[in-house]
Design a protein around this motif. Structure first.
Motif, short mmCIF file in Angstrom:
data_model
loop_
_atom_site.label_atom_id
_atom_site.label_comp_id
_atom_site.label_asym_id
_atom_site.label_seq_id
_atom_site.Cartn_x
_atom_site.Cartn_y
_atom_site.Cartn_z
N SER A 98 32.46 -1.82 -8.91
CA SER A 98 31.05 -1.54 -8.08
C SER A 98 30.95 -1.31 -9.61
CB SER A 98 30.96 -0.16 -7.10
OG SER A 98 31.12 -0.74 -6.24
N TRP A 99 30.79 -2.44 -10.04
CA TRP A 99 30.21 -2.39 -11.48
C TRP A 99 28.84 -1.91 -11.43
CZ3 TRP A 99 25.68 -5.01 -12.99
CH2 TRP A 99 24.76 -5.24 -12.19
N PRO A 100 27.95 -1.31 -10.48
CA PRO A 100 26.30 -0.71 -11.12
C PRO A 100 26.10 0.72 -11.28
CG PRO A 100 25.82 -2.18 -9.32
CD PRO A 100 27.69 -2.36 -9.54
N TYR A 101 27.57 0.78 -10.41
CA TYR A 101 27.83 2.87 -11.14
C TYR A 101 28.49 2.70 -12.33
CZ TYR A 101 27.30 3.40 -5.82
OH TYR A 101 27.21 4.33 -4.91
N LEU B 278 17.56 -2.12 -13.75
CA LEU B 278 18.74 -1.62 -14.08
C LEU B 278 18.60 -0.38 -12.73
CD1 LEU B 278 22.13 -2.02 -14.26
CD2 LEU B 278 21.52 0.79 -15.23
N LEU B 282 20.54 -0.03 -8.86
CA LEU B 282 21.52 1.26 -8.73
C LEU B 282 21.17 2.08 -7.83
CD1 LEU B 282 23.75 2.25 -10.30
CD2 LEU B 282 22.74 3.87 -11.86
N TYR B 285 21.67 0.14 -5.10
CA TYR B 285 22.87 -0.23 -4.28
C TYR B 285 24.19 1.03 -4.73
CZ TYR B 285 27.93 -1.31 -5.72
OH TYR B 285 28.75 -2.39 -5.48
#
Lengths: 182, 405
Positions: A98-101, B278, B282, B285
């Motif tokens: 989960s790259w956004p994290y 972003l 984020l 997400y």
């Protein structure tokens, strides 16, 4: 044992100037004369001095850049390894990758490593924490922190020759020329 | 005399602006004619394409107004060569963009192709949209637009007239007084501007996907359009760097006079835009609620994902390294190249933001292009016209070419 009188080794020759413009001119001519190991001492930053001295591109920015890049890659890799390999954990059915994290940690890792690069890079390249420096052996040098400007050609310079350097410094019309003992 | 030399040094730039205007006007008329032909054959696509074009050019005008307010508030020296360009762009809000808004009003009240919430039957079947009815209704939309245009135009003309007075005052002391007086008005203006900009973005951007909302949206847009406006102004100044007017400015004190500040500001805005973009991703997400994720789901499927890959690369990574390098600010050509890249990717970014609101798969219609070029041509034509009305750089501004140390 007999007492042996030793003359101190010569660190360099130092010329004293009254104005920043004279110093700039002196720095330019010293560089043009082919001297590599020389330094200027001023009470305040002088615009254009590094260019006049012919100082090459500074190393600190590149150190910071490299460290920042390594920090970002390291932090991201650490998260990939912990989340995918070492301890895979299903969080609400999201991808393990989960790259956004990972981005905030990657960013922080970059900032931390870059800050270390800046802090230690500055110290190392500027030779900070030097407790003894020969230039302070010259009494006039005390005024380098108030109103005088100095150029010191060091004896380490391959082109250095005491008499020649003396004549050269004299041609710059300084207020005084001093020998700097090691 | 100082005044005469200013006019003389401006001649070359003015001649170039005069040459550029007919080209912009021609493109504009051509684009709008093509677009108007689409109104008859495919009104839905044509009106949607028009809204896309309106959103971009209105956003750019607002970016100019935001920058004008900012520069008048902080009175930074680095913005002096650009400030007249920003003021010229800001005053396009009225009457040009207000007139350009009429087709959208027509759509909201009559055609119902752009906004889902204008469909009576859709709203009737949807309790969420019914609950949002107090804000998302036609009358409120029209009144809102009236207020936005009135207030934005008020501040744009307040700054325009103030600068004009300053240029005509013929006295550095009086000019300084006027400039300081204006800075107070502009500071107040920034607050009002940001509040109304946020609401305008709700109306014109977010309400296209009426179930979705994001508190980051207006911030992303002002960062992006601010960057866009700065890139536009820098493009002109750097492209005209060989003229007697801009040469001494661009090359002032090597790169330390202006170019370093300009490049750094481009860098800052690129990073800020990336940061807020972003952040929105984020938070969405993490929350993982359909209400919010639908925005990214739409933009991550059906071909839209390819544009989603392009944007971080060209809107963040490349500009990040490009504008960070001291070499970029040192070499005007390289700075100009970075500015042009930003101008290009901004169009792609807005396309990716707006077009998927209507289209589930990656698509572009002829009317998107026609409306964009059409409205853009007129916008540029009017911008250049506004620039010709006054001196191109502040006239009584001793700080313009003073040395910084």
């Amino acid at each position: 044992m007999a007492h042996v009188e030793t003359t101190p080794k010569l660190y360099g020759l130092m010329a004293e100037f009254e104005t920043p413009d004279q110093l700039l001119e002196a720095a330019r001519r010293t560089r043009d004369a082919g001297y590599k190991k020389f330094d200027c001492y001023t009470p305040f930053p002088i615009h254009g001095l590094t260019a006049a001295m012919g100082v090459k591109e500074a190393k600190v920015p590149w150190t910071v850049f490299t460290m920042g890049l390594l920090g970002a890659i390291g932090a991201f890799s650490l998260q990939v390894w912990t989340n995918l390999v070492d301890y895979p954990l299903n969080v609400a059915g999201r991808d393990l990758l989960s790259w956004p994290y990972f981005i905030p940690i990657t960013f922080e890792g970059m900032v931390l490593a870059a800050a270390f690069g800046a802090f230690f890079g500055t110290h190392i390249y500027n030779r900070m924490l030097t407790y003894y420096h020969p230039v302070f052996n010259v009494p006039q040098f005390a005024r380098a922190s108030s109103d005088r400007f100095f150029v010191c050609i060091e004896s380490k310079d391959p082109k250095f020759n005491r008499d020649e350097a003396y004549r050269f410094l004299q041609s710059l019309n300084p207020i005084s020329i001093s020998e700097v003992p090691e | 005399m100082a005044a005469t030399t200013t006019t003389l040094s401006e001649q070359e730039v003015r001649a170039r602006i005069q040459r550029g205007r007919p080209i912009a006007l021609g493109l504009g008329v051509l684009g709008l004619a093509l677009w108007a032909s689409g109104l008859a054959t495919n009104p839905k696509l044509a009106l949607q394409g028009y809204h896309l074009a309106f959103f971009y050019w209105m956003g750019l005008s607002l970016g100019c107004l935001g920058f004008a307010l900012l520069l008048h508030t902080v009175r930074g020296r680095w913005g002096l060569p650009l400030i007249r360009i920003f003021e010229s762009g800001a005053t396009l809000i009225f009457p040009l963009m207000a007139i350009a808004f009429l087709p959208i009003l027509y759509d909201v009240f009559v055609a119902h192709t752009i906004f889902e919430w204008t469909h009576k039957e859709v709203v009737a079947a949807d309790p969420v949209l019914q609950a949002k009815r107090p804000w998302l209704n036609e009358t409120r939309f029209a009144i809102g637009a009236l207020v936005y245009f009135a207030v934005f135009a008020f501040f744009a003309y307040r700054l325009w007239n103030g600068s004009k007075q300053e240029d005509e005052s013929g006295d550095p002391v009086k000019a300084e007084f006027l400039s300081r007086q204006r800075s107070g008005h502009a500071a107040f203006g920034i607050v009002v501007f940001m509040i109304l900009f946020t609401l305008a973005m709700v109306d014109w951007g977010q309400s296209l996907m009426p179930h979705w909302f994001s508190t980051m949206y207006a911030v992303i847009m002002i960062a992006g359009f601010g960057l866009n406006a700065l890139a536009l102004a820098l493009y002109m100044v750097l492209a005209w760097r060989d003229t007697p007017l801009y040469k001494p400015i661009v090359y002032h004190e090597g790169y330390e006079g202006y170019r370093r500040d300009w490049g750094n500001f481009m860098f800052t805005l690129c990073v800020f835009w990336s940061y807020v973009s972003l952040s929105q991703l984020l938070i969405t997400y993490s929350g993982n609620l359909y209400e919010f994720t639908q925005f990214y789901l739409r933009r991550n499927l059906g071909g839209w994902q390819y544009i989603a890959y392009i944007i971080p690369v060209f809107h963040f990574f490349i500009p990040f390294f490009w504008f960070m390098a001291p070499r970029t600010k040192w070499i005007p050509k390289q700075l100009l190249a970075g500015v042009m890249l930003v101008l290009a990717i901004r169009v792609v970014e807005i396309f990716w933001q707006i077009k998927p609101m209507w289209a589930e798969t990656l698509s572009i219609s002829l009317y998107d292009v026609a409306a964009f070029v059409g409205l853009g041509g007129i916008w540029i034509y009017m911008l250049l016209g506004n620039m010709l009305k006054r001196p191109l750089v502040p006239k009584h501004e001793p700080r313009l070419l003073e040395t910084a140390h």
